[in-house]
Design a protein around this motif. Structure first.
Motif, PDB file in Angstrom:
ATOM      1  N   GLY A 310       0.829  -1.190   0.000  1.00 27.27           N
ATOM      2  CA  GLY A 310       0.000   0.000   0.000  1.00 27.27           C
ATOM      3  C   GLY A 310       0.863   1.240   0.000  1.00 27.27           C
ATOM      4  O   GLY A 310       2.067   1.179  -0.272  1.00 27.27           O
ATOM      5  N   PRO A 311       0.287   2.379   0.350  1.00 28.59           N
ATOM      6  CA  PRO A 311       1.004   3.651   0.198  1.00 28.59           C
ATOM      7  C   PRO A 311       1.961   3.992   1.330  1.00 28.59           C
ATOM      8  O   PRO A 311       2.748   4.937   1.206  1.00 28.59           O
ATOM      9  N   VAL A 312       1.921   3.273   2.446  1.00 31.55           N
ATOM     10  CA  VAL A 312       2.722   3.647   3.615  1.00 31.55           C
ATOM     11  C   VAL A 312       4.208   3.362   3.368  1.00 31.55           C
ATOM     12  O   VAL A 312       4.570   2.290   2.886  1.00 31.55           O
ATOM     13  N   ARG A 313       5.028   4.347   3.687  1.00 28.95           N
ATOM     14  CA  ARG A 313       6.480   4.169   3.585  1.00 28.95           C
ATOM     15  C   ARG A 313       6.997   3.500   4.862  1.00 28.95           C
ATOM     16  O   ARG A 313       6.379   3.601   5.931  1.00 28.95           O
ATOM     17  N   ILE A 314       8.120   2.848   4.756  1.00 30.49           N
ATOM     18  CA  ILE A 314       8.655   2.121   5.902  1.00 30.49           C
ATOM     19  C   ILE A 314       8.952   3.081   7.058  1.00 30.49           C
ATOM     20  O   ILE A 314       8.828   2.714   8.236  1.00 30.49           O
ATOM     21  N   GLU A 315       9.309   4.322   6.752  1.00 25.83           N
ATOM     22  CA  GLU A 315       9.544   5.310   7.806  1.00 25.83           C
ATOM     23  C   GLU A 315       8.277   5.527   8.638  1.00 25.83           C
ATOM     24  O   GLU A 315       8.331   5.678   9.860  1.00 25.83           O
ATOM     25  N   GLY A 316       7.121   5.535   7.954  1.00 29.99           N
ATOM     26  CA  GLY A 316       5.862   5.702   8.668  1.00 29.99           C
ATOM     27  C   GLY A 316       5.563   4.530   9.575  1.00 29.99           C
ATOM     28  O   GLY A 316       5.039   4.707  10.689  1.00 29.99           O
ATOM     29  N   PHE A 317       5.894   3.325   9.118  1.00 27.97           N
ATOM     30  CA  PHE A 317       5.686   2.131   9.935  1.00 27.97           C
ATOM     31  C   PHE A 317       6.572   2.175  11.178  1.00 27.97           C
ATOM     32  O   PHE A 317       6.115   1.883  12.291  1.00 27.97           O
ATOM     33  N   GLU A 318       7.825   2.550  10.994  1.00 29.19           N
ATOM     34  CA  GLU A 318       8.717   2.663  12.152  1.00 29.19           C
ATOM     35  C   GLU A 318       8.187   3.694  13.143  1.00 29.19           C
ATOM     36  O   GLU A 318       8.123   3.438  14.354  1.00 29.19           O
ATOM     37  N   ASP A 319       7.795   4.871  12.638  1.00 34.64           N
ATOM     38  CA  ASP A 319       7.339   5.944  13.513  1.00 34.64           C
ATOM     39  C   ASP A 319       6.028   5.596  14.224  1.00 34.64           C
ATOM     40  O   ASP A 319       5.741   6.128  15.309  1.00 34.64           O
ATOM     41  N   ALA A 320       5.255   4.685  13.628  1.00 35.65           N
ATOM     42  CA  ALA A 320       4.000   4.251  14.255  1.00 35.65           C
ATOM     43  C   ALA A 320       4.240   3.231  15.370  1.00 35.65           C
ATOM     44  O   ALA A 320       3.295   2.851  16.065  1.00 35.65           O
ATOM     45  N   GLY A 321       5.475   2.798  15.525  1.00 34.41           N
ATOM     46  CA  GLY A 321       5.804   1.842  16.580  1.00 34.41           C
ATOM     47  C   GLY A 321       6.484   0.593  16.084  1.00 34.41           C
ATOM     48  O   GLY A 321       6.986  -0.209  16.884  1.00 34.41           O
ATOM     49  N   GLY A 322       6.490   0.378  14.757  1.00 33.54           N
ATOM     50  CA  GLY A 322       7.227  -0.718  14.159  1.00 33.54           C
ATOM     51  C   GLY A 322       6.766  -2.092  14.608  1.00 33.54           C
ATOM     52  O   GLY A 322       5.603  -2.313  14.972  1.00 33.54           O
ATOM     53  N   GLY A 354       3.361   0.294  23.151  1.00 31.13           N
ATOM     54  CA  GLY A 354       2.246   1.098  22.674  1.00 31.13           C
ATOM     55  C   GLY A 354       2.252   1.218  21.168  1.00 31.13           C
ATOM     56  O   GLY A 354       3.176   0.767  20.491  1.00 31.13           O
ATOM     57  N   VAL A 355       1.216   1.836  20.653  1.00 31.13           N
ATOM     58  CA  VAL A 355       1.068   2.068  19.217  1.00 31.13           C
ATOM     59  C   VAL A 355       0.947   3.571  19.006  1.00 31.13           C
ATOM     60  O   VAL A 355       0.038   4.209  19.540  1.00 31.13           O
ATOM     61  N   GLU A 356       1.866   4.127  18.235  1.00 33.57           N
ATOM     62  CA  GLU A 356       1.886   5.575  18.029  1.00 33.57           C
ATOM     63  C   GLU A 356       0.868   6.038  17.004  1.00 33.57           C
ATOM     64  O   GLU A 356       0.398   7.172  17.073  1.00 33.57           O
ATOM     65  N   ASP A 357       0.524   5.194  16.059  1.00 26.28           N
ATOM     66  CA  ASP A 357      -0.435   5.567  15.015  1.00 26.28           C
ATOM     67  C   ASP A 357      -1.253   4.340  14.640  1.00 26.28           C
ATOM     68  O   ASP A 357      -0.782   3.462  13.910  1.00 26.28           O
ATOM     69  N   ALA A 358      -2.488   4.274  15.140  1.00 24.97           N
ATOM     70  CA  ALA A 358      -3.351   3.110  14.922  1.00 24.97           C
ATOM     71  C   ALA A 358      -4.006   3.113  13.551  1.00 24.97           C
ATOM     72  O   ALA A 358      -4.787   2.204  13.246  1.00 24.97           O
ATOM     73  N   GLU A 359      -3.708   4.121  12.725  1.00 22.33           N
ATOM     74  CA  GLU A 359      -4.139   4.071  11.321  1.00 22.33           C
ATOM     75  C   GLU A 359      -3.118   3.323  10.478  1.00 22.33           C
ATOM     76  O   GLU A 359      -3.465   2.648   9.515  1.00 22.33           O
ATOM     77  N   ILE A 360      -1.856   3.452  10.838  1.00 18.65           N
ATOM     78  CA  ILE A 360      -0.796   2.768  10.104  1.00 18.65           C
ATOM     79  C   ILE A 360      -0.632   1.331  10.594  1.00 18.65           C
ATOM     80  O   ILE A 360      -0.403   0.420   9.792  1.00 18.65           O
ATOM     81  N   ILE A 361      -0.746   1.116  11.893  1.00 16.95           N
ATOM     82  CA  ILE A 361      -0.700  -0.232  12.465  1.00 16.95           C
ATOM     83  C   ILE A 361      -2.034  -0.452  13.171  1.00 16.95           C
ATOM     84  O   ILE A 361      -2.227  -0.041  14.320  1.00 16.95           O
TER      85      ILE A 361
END
Length: 558
Positions: A310-322, A354-361
Motif C-alpha cells: 500500500g502507500p505507507v512508507r517504511i519510515e511511517g511504519f517505524e514511527d508508528a511503533g514498528g 504502545g502504538v503511536e499511530d493506529a491508522e498505520i498499524i
C-alpha cells in the motif's frame, strides 16, 4: 541463587591459545571473561553492508564495558542487487547457507561463548538465525536498518520504483520520471531496501522471534535509535552468556507461530516462510511451517499497508511503533509465554508497548483487509506446496483463475514473449527450471518476468506460475511461486505443455493441471540439462540442497 553458566572458551584454553590471545593484546584478566563473536558482513560491494563497521565498533565497546571480550569476525555479504548479477542470480539464496557455515567455521571452531550478529540484507537475517540454532550459544541480532530514499519533483522514489521502472523502460513503457534520475535518487544512504520487502520482513521476524533488543525493527540505518539498540545488544549478550540463555530456549514452536503472525499482519515477503523453516530445521525442531502458516493465516488479518502492499512508507511504519507495536496489536493471538532475549516472556516484554499511530498499524478489530496475506497451495501441479502472496485483499487481484499454460524454460524467452505481445488474456505463464536445483538456488529471473507482466498491463488477465522465488518487492496479479517439487527433480510443472488447462483456487488452497494423472506421468520431464551452469560453490549447492519443505537447507536429513 543462580550461578553463572560455565564459559566454553575457558574449557578450550591451552597454552598456545593463550599465547595467541595475549599477543593480540588481551590481558590475563581478559582470558577469564566471556568471549563474544561480533559477526559482521561489512562489504564495500553494496550499501546494504557499507555502514556495519561503525555498528561493530559500538557493539564491541558495549561488550567490553559489560565485562566481555569481543572478537569481530566476517562472513560473506550477499546483496540481491549486487551479488545477484552472476549466474542469473543463483548466488542470492545459496549465499544464505554460506553465512551460516562461515559462522560455524569461526565461532564454533574457536569455542566462543556467545555472538552478536549484525544483520542486514535479505539473506543475513536467516543465515544468522540458522547459525544461532545450529550452534545454540547465546546470540543476539542487531538490526542494521534501512536505507534513506529520495524524491523527484516532490514524488518519493525508492528501490521499488527503480526496479519496476527499469523493467518497464525495457519494454518501451517509460515511467513518469527518467530512469536515470530515479537511479540517482532511489537510494540515498546505507542500509537495506526501503519497504516491506524481504529484509525488513525478516528484521520484523527477528523481533517476533525474540532474538533482538525489543523495539529494534525496523529502523533507519545509522540513526541514533539503531546505535542505541546496538549498544544495548553488546551489553545484554554478556548477561545472556552468564544466564545460559540460548537460542533453542527462545526460538520454540510458539515463537515460530508469533513470527508467522508478524509476517501475515504486515503482508511481508513470502521468502520468510522458507527462512523460518530452515531455522527450525537447524534447531532440530519438528515443526511444519506450512501447517503453521495455514493455522495462523485463518486468524491474522492485514494490519498495515507498507509498500509494496500500500502507500505507507517504511519510515511511517517505524514511527508508528514498528514491529513492537504490531506485536502489541497481535497480542491476543500470540504465544505470550515464550522467552525473549531480555530473559522475560513475550507478554511481560509487551506490557509497556504502545502504538503511536493506529491508522498505520491497525488493531485486530479494524484491519486493513481480512487474511491471509500469504497462503500455501497444493494440488496436482504442486503436490508438495506452492506459495501465493495475496497482500491486501481488496478485489484488485484475482484469487481464482482458469487458463491455459504458456510454458517457458528461461527468463529471456519469457521476457521476449511479453515484449512481443504474445501473451493473451487467460494465459498462465509458466516459468520453470528456476528452483533450488534447477536454478540453482532459485535465481532472480522470476521477479523480472512478474514486473514485465505488470508493465505490459496484463497483471489482472494473466496468472504467473513458477518454481522460482520472488523478490519481496513483488506484489502483482495472481502469482504462484516456489512450486514444489520443482521441474528439475521431476515435479509436474516440468511436464506441462503449452495449452494445458490450469485451475487456481486460492479459497480452496488448490492449483491443478486438468489432465489425467496417468497422461501427465507418461510425459517426459525436462531431463538433466540446466539453463545455468553450476560449478564450485553452486555445484555443491545444487548437489546437496534439500527440498523446499526443509526451507532449502544443506543438512542431510536422512
Amino acid at each position: 541463587m543462580s550461578h553463572p553458566a560455565p564459559l566454553r572458551s575457558l574449557a578450550a584454553n591451552s597454552p598456545v591459545r593463550r599465547a595467541h590471545w595475549l599477543a593480540l593484546g588481551l590481558s590475563e584478566e581478559d582470558l577469564l571473561k566471556p568471549k563474544i563473536a561480533v559477526v559482521n558482513s561489512s562489504s564495500e560491494l553494496a550499501v546494504c553492508f557499507a555502514h556495519l563497521d561503525g555498528v561493530a565498533r559500538v557493539v564491541k565497546d558495549a561488550i567490553r564495558a559489560a565485562g566481555g571480550v569481543p572478537f569481530e569476525v566476517r562472513t560473506t555479504a550477499p546483496s540481491d542487487f549486487i551479488t545477484g548479477a552472476g549466474r542469473q542470480g543463483s548466488y542470492i539464496l545459496a549465499a544464505r547457507d554460506l553465512v551460516t557455515n562461515d559462522i560455524e567455521a569461526q565461532v564454533e571452531a574457536a569455542m566462543l561463548d556467545g555472538m552478536v550478529c549484525l544483520t542486514s540484507c535479505d539473506k543475513t537475517p536467516p543465515g544468522h538465525l540458522m547459525a544461532a540454532m545450529r550452534l545454540d550459544i547465546p546470540t543476539l541480532l542487531v538490526i542494521g536498518g534501512y536505507q534513506a530514499s529520495g524524491e523527484i519533483d516532490g514524488d518519493p522514489v525508492d528501490i521499488e520504483d527503480l526496479f519496476s521502472g527499469g523493467v518497464s523502460e525495457k519494454l518501451g513503457k517509460p515511467g513518469k520520471h527518467p530512469i536515470d534520475e530515479v537511479a540517482k535518487q532511489a537510494i540515498r544512504g546505507p542500509g537495506v531496501c526501503a519497504g516491506m520487502a524481504t529484509a525488513n520482513t525478516m528484521h520484523c521476524v527477528v523481533e517476533a522471534l525474540g532474538m533482538c533488543i525489543a523495539g529494534s525493527a525496523p529502523v533507519r540505518a545509522n540513526s541514533g535509535k539503531m546505535f542505541e539498540a546496538a549498544s544495548a545488544a553488546g551489553a545484554r549478550i554478556v548477561d545472556m552468556v552468564h544466564e545460559g540463555l540460548t537460542p533453542r530456549r527462545i526460538m520454540t514452536p510458539g515463537a515460530f507461530r508469533n513470527a508467522a503472525a508478524m509476517v501475515l499482519a504486515v503482508s511481508g515477503s513470502i521468502n520468510a516462510i522458507k527462512h523460518l523453516q530452515a531455522t527450525a530445521v537447524e534447531g532440530e525442531l519438528d515443526i511444519d511451517l506450512f501447517a503453521i502458516w495455514e493455522e495462523m493465516g485463518r486468524k491474522v488479518p492485514v494490519l498495515s499497508a507498507v509498500r509494496p502492499n500500500g502507500p505507507v512508507r517504511i519510515e511511517g511504519f517505524e514511527d508508528a511503533g514498528g514491529a513492537r507495536a504490531m506485536l502489541k496489536q497481535l497480542e491476543s493471538l500470540l504465544d505470550r509465554d515464550v522467552l525473549v532475549a531480555s530473559g522475560r516472556t513475550m507478554g511481560d516484554d509487551l506490557a509497556d508497548a504502545g502504538v503511536e499511530d493506529a491508522e498505520i498499524i491497525r488493531p485486530l478489530d479494524r484491519p486493513i483487509s481480512q487474511g491471509p496475506s500469504i497462503a500455501i497451495l497444493k494440488g496436482s501441479l504442486a503436490p508438495e506446496s506452492a506459495v501465493v502472496k495475496l497482500g491486501i485483499r481488496d478485489g484488485s487481484r484475482p484469487e481464482a483463475f482458469t487458463g491455459t499454460a504458456r510454458v517457458f524454460e528461461d527468463t529471456a524467452s519469457a521476457m521476449q514473449a511479453i515484449a512481443e505481445g504474445q501473451l493473451r488474456k487467460g494465459d498462465v505463464l509458466v516459468l520453470r527450471g528456476q528452483g533450488l536445483k534447477g536454478g540453482p538456488a532459485m535465481g532472480g529471473g522470476a521477479s523480472l518476468v512478474l514486473f514485465a507482466i505488470d508493465a505490459a498491463g496484463l497483471a489482472k488477465d494473466v496468472a504467473f506460475v513458477t518454481d522460482g522465488q520472488l523478490s519481496g518487492l513483488c506484489l502483482k496479479g495472481l502469482t504462484i511461486a516456489e512450486v514444489a517439487p520443482e521441474a528439475a527433480v521431476g515435479g509436474p510443472i516440468g511436464r506441462l505443455r503449452d495449452g494445458d488447462p490450469i485451475e487456481i483456487d486460492v479459497a480452496a488452497r488448490r492449483m491443478d493441471v486438468m489432465i489425467p494423472a496417468e497422461e501427465l506421468a507418461r510425459r517426459p520431464g525436462p531431463g538433466n540439462a540446466f539453463a545455468v551452469p553450476a560449478s564450485g560453490w553452486l555445484g555443491v549447492y545444487r548437489r546437496d540442497v534439500q527440498p523446499m519443505s526443509t526451507g532449502a537447507v544443506l543438512i542431510d536429513l536422512d
